[in-house]
Design an enzyme around this catalytic site. Structure first.
Site, PDB file in Angstrom:
ATOM      1  N   HIS A   1      45.649  97.220 118.507  1.00 38.82           N
ATOM      2  CA  HIS A   1      44.943  96.092 119.132  1.00 38.82           C
ATOM      3  C   HIS A   1      43.505  95.988 118.668  1.00 38.82           C
ATOM      4  O   HIS A   1      42.952  94.905 118.559  1.00 38.82           O
ATOM      5  CB  HIS A   1      44.992  96.207 120.648  1.00 38.82           C
ATOM      6  CG  HIS A   1      46.256  95.678 121.185  1.00 38.82           C
ATOM      7  ND1 HIS A   1      46.700  94.429 120.859  1.00 38.82           N
ATOM      8  CD2 HIS A   1      47.195  96.225 121.964  1.00 38.82           C
ATOM      9  CE1 HIS A   1      47.857  94.229 121.436  1.00 38.82           C
ATOM     10  NE2 HIS A   1      48.187  95.315 122.108  1.00 38.82           N
ATOM     11  N   CYS A  10      50.648  86.862  96.756  1.00 42.95           N
ATOM     12  CA  CYS A  10      50.590  86.660  98.203  1.00 42.95           C
ATOM     13  C   CYS A  10      50.449  87.966  98.969  1.00 42.95           C
ATOM     14  O   CYS A  10      50.523  87.969 100.193  1.00 42.95           O
ATOM     15  CB  CYS A  10      51.789  85.867  98.690  1.00 42.95           C
ATOM     16  SG  CYS A  10      53.342  86.719  98.432  1.00 42.95           S
TER      17      CYS A  10
END
Ligand code: PEP
Ligand code: MG
Length: 557
Positions: free
Chosen positions: A184, A482
């Site tokens: 987080h 990418c």
């Protein structure tokens, strides 16, 4: 300049005095409770409820992604299974603090054993337990320090409740000793654009007040920095601020060569931000992210709706959608739920789709229908292609469904080595540098112990990219990038020098890459790439490229 290594989040750099997170509470002792079982149980229930409400309130205040995280934490606190576990311990005569500590720790260990995303939620559970215990003891919960001046926050792994309320005017940077790039702390640091280095174990040795440089681009914390280093860091921070506020133009080199800058997205909801940051289209839409929690294959209708939402955000622009990339770090139970010893080498990507062709056919149907209903320029590609047969299988099938531009990802060395033959049957290639590095270096990208190998600057990886670039140039087929490598500004220049014709990245990286490309001509890019290619390892490739870039800039002046 002693350095502490970790994983950088973003490309920022910041400096300032350290302030450490307050120490966790002392662990409760296993004393018998002096209260009755009922009294002890309701005392704990009241504390849990108070903590859950407080977390929700903090979420309310913080808004955005932080609210979702804190609400999830509040739900975790009130999980009935946990309540049962706590009650069972109290029924044995244990005190409430110990019962909470022990029951939460057992649950935490289960999450850690599962690993991956759930493993990284373990820190959230520790935080909830600490808050409940602090409440039971009537002491403040451990939290963010307040030294009265801006500071670099050092913590074990920030709990969502703390990150959500960080005062950004005070926190110059975040450094955690634990936690990975999907913790987080990392997610919220990215969202709030806070300079952060996570998993920097050595930072536990830092003391309050000492000055450090936190360099997220290099993934290091520099301790005892010299005046020179401080000045350089300050200059870089100012350059980044300038790049972020520079006018948004299409990606191009100093000589005007166009290098389209595209966005990596996992949800159509991210499209608006990407457009605002100047994405010229989408270079990688990870469709599996939409369905990670589904136990059944998504329906054509569900998919069509999501693809239409995405394509509508990019009228007239290129949007490259990748068909489901299941396996390893992105398990999709409905495509492959077999236990595999080495899932990264297992039935993943196009292999899993070929084995469940109905799911692939449904996805292509949904994509073709979404294409017909919108005006974006849809390209579709397959992940984890290893052979020419797989490339031909996918592109033929996609064309059968009316997909006009069908290509493949090059992320397996075999596909890079035979790029001329792979590209002969495909309309384009897009290089996934994350997996290409993992497979070239034989180092699991999820494993901290071999993270040092996961460096796309390695000349072995660069040489494979060059092979693909050259094949693309010979055949006149586009070769995009990418993987995360495209988001490293100087490496982006190297990739262009190796033959990449477009670059796709997390939208927050666009400004830095745009600014750096504008500093170099195509000829420069080729020279810088050549310098990196000639090195013996990743670190010297990086250094050689920096030197070559400084040299070409000097000769321009
Ligand atoms: C890659 O492997 O570089 C890539 C872009 O795909 P993912 O990270 O989704 O595997
Ligand atoms: Mg990949």
């Amino acid at each position: 300049m002693p350095e502490i290594r970790g994983v950088g989040i973003g490309l920022g750099v910041a400096q300032g005095p350290v302030a450490r997170m307050s120490e966790p509470l002392a662990a409760p002792t296993d004393e018998p409770s002096e209260l009755s079982v009922d009294e002890e149980t309701s005392r704990v229930a009241a504390a849990v409820e108070a903590v859950a409400r407080e977390l929700e309130q903090r979420g309310e205040q913080a808004g955005g992604a932080a609210r979702d995280v804190l609400e999830a934490q509040a739900m975790m606190a009130e999980d009935p299974m946990l309540a049962d576990e706590v009650a069972a311990r109290i029924a044995q005569g244990k005190n409430g603090e110990w019962a909470v500590h022990d029951a939460f720790a057992a649950f935490r260990d289960q999450l850690t054993a599962i690993g991956g995303y759930l493993g990284e939620r373990a820190a959230d559970l520790d935080d909830v337990a600490q808050r409940v215990i602090a409440h039971l003891r009537g002491v403040p919960a451990p939290g963010v320090p307040d030294p009265g001046h801006p500071f670099v926050l050092i913590a074990k792994d920030l709990a969502p409740a703390d990150t959500a309320l960080l005062d950004l005017d005070k926190v110059l940077a975040l450094v955690t000793t634990e936690g990975g790039p999907t913790s987080h702390t990392a997610i919220l640091a990215r969202e709030k654009s806070i300079v952060a280095v996570v998993g920097a174990g050595g930072a536990s040795q830092l003391s309050d007040g000492e000055t450090v440089i936190v360099d997220a681009a290099a993934g290091v914390v520099v301790t005892s920095p010299s005046d020179d280093e401080l000045t350089r860091a300050e200059r870089r921070a100012a350059e980044r601020a300038e790049a972020a506020s520079a006018p948004i133009t299409d990606g191009a080199l100093a000589d005007g060569t166009a290098i389209p800058l595209l966005a990596n997205l996992g949800n159509p909801k991210g499209a608006a931000d990407a457009v605002a940051l100047g994405a010229e289209g989408v270079g990688l839409f990870r469709t599996e992210f939409l369905f990670l929690s589904s136990s059944q294959a998504p329906t054509i209708e569900q998919q069509r709706e999501a693809y239409i939402e995405l394509l509508q955000a990019f009228p007239g622009k290129k949007v490259v959608v990748r068909v489901l990339d299941a396996g390893a770090d992105k398990p999709l139970a409905f495509l492959n739920d077999a236990h595999e010893e080495n899932p990264a080498l297992g039935l993943r990507g196009i292999r899993a789709l070929q084995a469940s062709e109905d799911i692939l056919r449904e996805q292509l149907t949904a994509l073709a229908e979404a294409d017909a209903a919108t005006s974006a320029d849809l390209w579709v590609m397959a992940p984890m292609v290893a052979t020419v047969d797989e490339a031909a299988y996918f592109t033929d099938l996609a064309r059968d469904y009316g997909i006009k531009t069908a290509g493949v990802m090059v992320e397996v060395p075999a596909a890079a080595l035979l790029a001329d033959r792979v590209l002969a049957v495909s309309d384009f290639a897009s290089i996934g540098t994350n997996d290409l590095t993992q497979y070239t270096m034989a180092a699991d990208r999820l494993l901290g112990s071999v993270a040092g190998f996961q460096d796309p600057w390695h000349p072995a990886v660069l040489r494979l990219i060059k092979d693909v670039g050259s094949a693309g140039a010979t055949l006149g087929k586009p070769v995009g990038i990418c993987g995360e490598a495209a988001a490293d500004p100087l490496l982006a220049v190297v990739l262009v020098g190796l033959g990449a014709t477009s670059l796709s990245m997390a939208p927050t990286a666009l400004a830095d890459v745009r600014a750096t490309l504008l500093d170099h001509t195509f000829d420069d890019a080729r020279k810088i790439a050549e310098a990196a290619l000639s090195a013996a390892d990743a670190a010297s490739a990086r250094t050689a490229a920096h030197q070559a870039a400084a040299h070409t800039k000097e000769t321009q002046q």
